[in-house]
Design a protein around this motif. Sequence first.
Motif, mmCIF file in Angstrom:
data_model
loop_
_atom_site.group_PDB
_atom_site.id
_atom_site.type_symbol
_atom_site.label_atom_id
_atom_site.label_comp_id
_atom_site.label_asym_id
_atom_site.label_seq_id
_atom_site.Cartn_x
_atom_site.Cartn_y
_atom_site.Cartn_z
ATOM 1 N N LEU A 183 0.837 -1.197 0.000
ATOM 2 C CA LEU A 183 0.000 0.000 0.000
ATOM 3 C C LEU A 183 0.876 1.252 0.000
ATOM 4 O O LEU A 183 0.634 2.194 -0.755
ATOM 5 C CB LEU A 183 -0.928 -0.003 1.218
ATOM 6 N N ILE A 184 1.901 1.260 0.808
ATOM 7 C CA ILE A 184 2.809 2.411 0.893
ATOM 8 C C ILE A 184 3.474 2.666 -0.455
ATOM 9 O O ILE A 184 3.567 3.811 -0.903
ATOM 10 C CB ILE A 184 3.851 2.194 2.010
ATOM 11 N N ALA A 185 3.909 1.619 -1.119
ATOM 12 C CA ALA A 185 4.545 1.769 -2.427
ATOM 13 C C ALA A 185 3.586 2.398 -3.436
ATOM 14 O O ALA A 185 3.981 3.264 -4.218
ATOM 15 C CB ALA A 185 5.038 0.415 -2.928
ATOM 16 N N GLU A 186 2.330 1.978 -3.403
ATOM 17 C CA GLU A 186 1.337 2.556 -4.318
ATOM 18 C C GLU A 186 1.088 4.033 -4.021
ATOM 19 O O GLU A 186 1.024 4.854 -4.915
ATOM 20 C CB GLU A 186 0.010 1.798 -4.224
ATOM 21 N N VAL A 187 0.945 4.363 -2.758
ATOM 22 C CA VAL A 187 0.644 5.743 -2.370
ATOM 23 C C VAL A 187 1.833 6.654 -2.633
ATOM 24 O O VAL A 187 1.658 7.800 -3.056
ATOM 25 C CB VAL A 187 0.203 5.811 -0.891
ATOM 26 N N GLU A 188 3.055 6.163 -2.408
ATOM 27 C CA GLU A 188 4.239 6.989 -2.644
ATOM 28 C C GLU A 188 4.380 7.374 -4.113
ATOM 29 O O GLU A 188 5.013 8.365 -4.433
ATOM 30 C CB GLU A 188 5.503 6.260 -2.189
ATOM 31 N N GLY A 189 3.774 6.590 -4.993
ATOM 32 C CA GLY A 189 3.822 6.892 -6.410
ATOM 33 C C GLY A 189 2.984 8.107 -6.795
ATOM 34 O O GLY A 189 3.132 8.654 -7.883
ATOM 35 N N LEU A 190 2.112 8.519 -5.909
ATOM 36 C CA LEU A 190 1.253 9.670 -6.184
ATOM 37 C C LEU A 190 1.988 10.970 -5.864
ATOM 38 O O LEU A 190 2.814 11.034 -4.959
ATOM 39 C CB LEU A 190 -0.027 9.597 -5.354
ATOM 40 N N GLU A 191 1.626 11.997 -6.589
ATOM 41 C CA GLU A 191 2.211 13.314 -6.370
ATOM 42 C C GLU A 191 1.781 13.871 -5.012
ATOM 43 O O GLU A 191 0.703 13.552 -4.523
ATOM 44 C CB GLU A 191 1.730 14.250 -7.488
ATOM 45 N N LYS A 192 2.584 14.669 -4.393
ATOM 46 C CA LYS A 192 2.340 15.365 -3.125
ATOM 47 C C LYS A 192 2.558 14.517 -1.882
ATOM 48 O O LYS A 192 2.776 15.041 -0.813
ATOM 49 C CB LYS A 192 0.915 15.936 -3.032
ATOM 50 N N LEU A 193 2.446 13.210 -1.977
ATOM 51 C CA LEU A 193 2.436 12.376 -0.781
ATOM 52 C C LEU A 193 3.798 11.735 -0.510
ATOM 53 O O LEU A 193 4.415 11.156 -1.390
ATOM 54 C CB LEU A 193 1.366 11.301 -0.886
ATOM 55 N N SER A 194 4.228 11.823 0.732
ATOM 56 C CA SER A 194 5.514 11.253 1.147
ATOM 57 C C SER A 194 5.292 9.897 1.815
ATOM 58 O O SER A 194 4.151 9.457 2.006
ATOM 59 C CB SER A 194 6.191 12.199 2.132
ATOM 60 N N LYS B 203 -3.731 19.295 8.377
ATOM 61 C CA LYS B 203 -2.663 20.186 8.834
ATOM 62 C C LYS B 203 -1.518 20.310 7.830
ATOM 63 O O LYS B 203 -0.500 20.923 8.123
ATOM 64 C CB LYS B 203 -2.111 19.691 10.167
ATOM 65 N N GLU B 204 -1.692 19.736 6.677
ATOM 66 C CA GLU B 204 -0.651 19.817 5.648
ATOM 67 C C GLU B 204 -0.731 21.147 4.909
ATOM 68 O O GLU B 204 -1.744 21.829 4.953
ATOM 69 C CB GLU B 204 -0.783 18.647 4.671
ATOM 70 N N HIS B 205 0.329 21.466 4.216
ATOM 71 C CA HIS B 205 0.397 22.729 3.474
ATOM 72 C C HIS B 205 -0.078 22.573 2.031
ATOM 73 O O HIS B 205 0.296 23.354 1.172
ATOM 74 C CB HIS B 205 1.826 23.271 3.495
ATOM 75 N N PHE B 206 -0.864 21.558 1.803
ATOM 76 C CA PHE B 206 -1.452 21.358 0.482
ATOM 77 C C PHE B 206 -2.865 20.818 0.657
ATOM 78 O O PHE B 206 -3.223 20.340 1.729
ATOM 79 C CB PHE B 206 -0.604 20.393 -0.363
ATOM 80 N N VAL B 207 -3.641 20.902 -0.393
ATOM 81 C CA VAL B 207 -5.015 20.400 -0.373
ATOM 82 C C VAL B 207 -5.133 19.338 -1.453
ATOM 83 O O VAL B 207 -4.691 19.529 -2.584
ATOM 84 C CB VAL B 207 -6.023 21.547 -0.637
ATOM 85 N N LEU B 208 -5.723 18.219 -1.098
ATOM 86 C CA LEU B 208 -5.943 17.156 -2.071
ATOM 87 C C LEU B 208 -7.219 17.435 -2.853
ATOM 88 O O LEU B 208 -8.235 17.830 -2.271
ATOM 89 C CB LEU B 208 -6.068 15.805 -1.358
ATOM 90 N N SER B 209 -7.156 17.225 -4.145
ATOM 91 C CA SER B 209 -8.346 17.399 -4.978
ATOM 92 C C SER B 209 -9.285 16.215 -4.768
ATOM 93 O O SER B 209 -8.892 15.175 -4.224
ATOM 94 C CB SER B 209 -7.940 17.481 -6.456
ATOM 95 N N ASP B 210 -10.509 16.355 -5.220
ATOM 96 C CA ASP B 210 -11.479 15.268 -5.107
ATOM 97 C C ASP B 210 -11.002 14.040 -5.872
ATOM 98 O O ASP B 210 -11.222 12.906 -5.444
ATOM 99 C CB ASP B 210 -12.849 15.713 -5.623
ATOM 100 N N GLU B 211 -10.340 14.272 -6.984
ATOM 101 C CA GLU B 211 -9.814 13.166 -7.788
ATOM 102 C C GLU B 211 -8.715 12.418 -7.024
ATOM 103 O O GLU B 211 -8.677 11.186 -7.028
ATOM 104 C CB GLU B 211 -9.255 13.709 -9.108
ATOM 105 N N GLU B 212 -7.830 13.159 -6.368
ATOM 106 C CA GLU B 212 -6.758 12.532 -5.588
ATOM 107 C C GLU B 212 -7.325 11.761 -4.394
ATOM 108 O O GLU B 212 -6.855 10.657 -4.088
ATOM 109 C CB GLU B 212 -5.764 13.594 -5.104
ATOM 110 N N ILE B 213 -8.324 12.313 -3.763
ATOM 111 C CA ILE B 213 -8.968 11.627 -2.634
ATOM 112 C C ILE B 213 -9.628 10.339 -3.114
ATOM 113 O O ILE B 213 -9.511 9.288 -2.481
ATOM 114 C CB ILE B 213 -9.984 12.552 -1.937
ATOM 115 N N SER B 214 -10.292 10.413 -4.246
ATOM 116 C CA SER B 214 -10.932 9.234 -4.813
ATOM 117 C C SER B 214 -9.899 8.151 -5.125
ATOM 118 O O SER B 214 -10.128 6.965 -4.856
ATOM 119 C CB SER B 214 -11.702 9.619 -6.065
#
Length: 112
Positions: free
Chosen positions: A55-66, A90-101
């Motif tokens: 799961l971590i490997a998949e999520v790390e592939g997305l932009e913005k997420l560490s 509390k992050e300095h960015f906002v996830l779009s609805d597409e990214e949340i989906s």
Amino acid sequence: MIGKRVLSQEPVTLAEVKELTEAREKEGELTYEQTLTMDYCNKFAKLDKKKAEELIAEVEGLEKLSRRHAISLSDLLPSNADEIKLLFSKEHFVLSDEEISKLLDIVGKYKG
């Protein structure tokens, strides 16, 4: 704790903490804090180490997420958009609805 110091720090999943604590338990008796940690991991670790890393490997592939963000997602396994928004509030960015989906789709694969 006199004479001890932190050599390095890195975030780890609850599954890894559980595995490390179980290994420590085989070596000898656990301290009070380690026993509490083991109890917490047994109650709240939802994935095993292998699935958490996938799961971590998949999520790390997305932009913005560490890796830290990915670990939070693997430990909590949010089930709706509000939970994800709360997790990143509390992050300095906002996830779009597409990214949340997309995150919900990824997490959903590992939930069941």
